[in-house]
Design a protein around this motif. Sequence first.
Motif: not given
Lengths: 235, 302
Positions: B164-173
């Motif tokens: 989930l953390d990774t997805i969050d990061l990708v989402r912001w990107g």
Amino acid sequence: MIVFENVSKTYDLGVVGLQDFTCHVGKGEFVFLVGPSGSGKSTLIKLILKELEPTEGRILVAGRNLGTLTQRKVPLLRRNIGCVFQDFKLLPNKTVYENVAYALEVVGEPRRMIRRKVPEILSLVGLSEKTNSLPHEISGGEQQRVSVARAFVNHPPLLLADEPTGNIDPETAVGIMQLLVRINRTGTTVVVATHDREMVNRMRRRVLQLDAGRLVRDERRGSYDQPTDELGEEA
Amino acid sequence: MRVGFFLSEALGSLRRNWVMTMAAVITVFISTVILGGVLVLGENLNRGATSLENRVMIEVFIKDETTPQQQQEFQQRVLAMPEVKEVKFVSKDEALRRFQETVGSYVTKNLPTNPLPASFEVFVNDADQVDTVAARFYDDPIVDNTPGTQDGVQYAAKTVRRMLDTIDLVRWGMWAATIVFAVAAVLLISTTVRLSIFARRREVEIMRLVGATNWFIRWPFVIEGFITGLIGAILGALSVYVVNWAVADWLRNSVDYLEAYVYPLWWQGEGWPLGLLPTLAVLGGVLGAVGGMVALRRYLRT
């Protein structure tokens, strides 16, 4: 029609365009503006079109004070002034017909009137055969006649011509000048800036001579050169 | 207003300057594809993350000997916790049915009794709260722990959260990329329009000389920009839709637990007020028109 009162124009670098210029051109007159390059002829024409603002003095054109005319009203002023230039200034992508029609589209003339007026004026300048040609397909003299047609199609009270014969051969030039005279006979005031000595001498009209931005001669039925010219030809 | 005249002026100039028109259309097309692609990808990630988050669930197995009253009391106690979104009861029968579904009924059909415990499925609001909430159940008397362990409480902990953390990061990107590309698209459009107007500054000068008002000169350029932007954006939006649809279709047929989201077209209801793709197309048109106006500005100063 045109009133200049003590008008001076100094450009940004201190170059003098016009200095303390005063003159009055009446309705229906035909005036030649003569003088060497840089004497202020083009400055004068740009001031009349309100392309430039004078540094000093007052200019009235067709009853309008150009100093108090807002920028939004400038197009309305220009619709009352027909313009003919040395380089014709035709729209390169439009046919002869469309170039003339454009001046009418701009003033909101109904389509029906445009279809009537354009062929009329084109036959007046003798270009009925070239209606659908593009500017680059016709000769310089013909292009200049299109430009005269465009300037006159609105029947403006004033017509300015800046070196109208500068780019065309002498014989064709005579034709253009005759066209301007005919336009003048309909009551339109015509101002012609020119270098064409022969033309001015032949026509014997009012001559305004400029030198270094000053009016040095204003003569009815004048010639290109001053009467007391050192060559003594006309004296 | 002479709509017919302005329209024919605009169309005529589009045709005459077709090389420039193509360049502008391609520019808008590429910008739209990038922008639309990022948006579609972002939305898919968003939905993926949301469904993953929904799966962060704590299973609490309960002892067979608990009475229905005890169960009900437990359920209410858990529901009262502020972190908890939902509690579902899975009865012994339900558990067996689910088990049969995964392994097939021939395995279970000869069982003398049902060995599976009943359970509660506890959903929390935020994946980060899983640990805290789970810890409260460890020593609850109702929980069916193997003596000495806490295996009556089960949840997928660290892996899910790291994902989930990774997805969050990708989402912001993704959002950052969206903004960067939107700005780039505006700049590209206005540059293209400015180039085409620079080529025609003489025309504009002549129009002014003949006494055309600024708006009279402007309209054909504005219409021209609008048409250019609209065509480019429609082509771009359509491409995005087709690719989006094809990829989703392929995913559905090859990886059955993954499902990609396809933006609905406007007539399919749902989604943005107009649906994403028509919005993009209109946006392209408006940007083109604004680009035309902005680029003309310096030639219309008195």
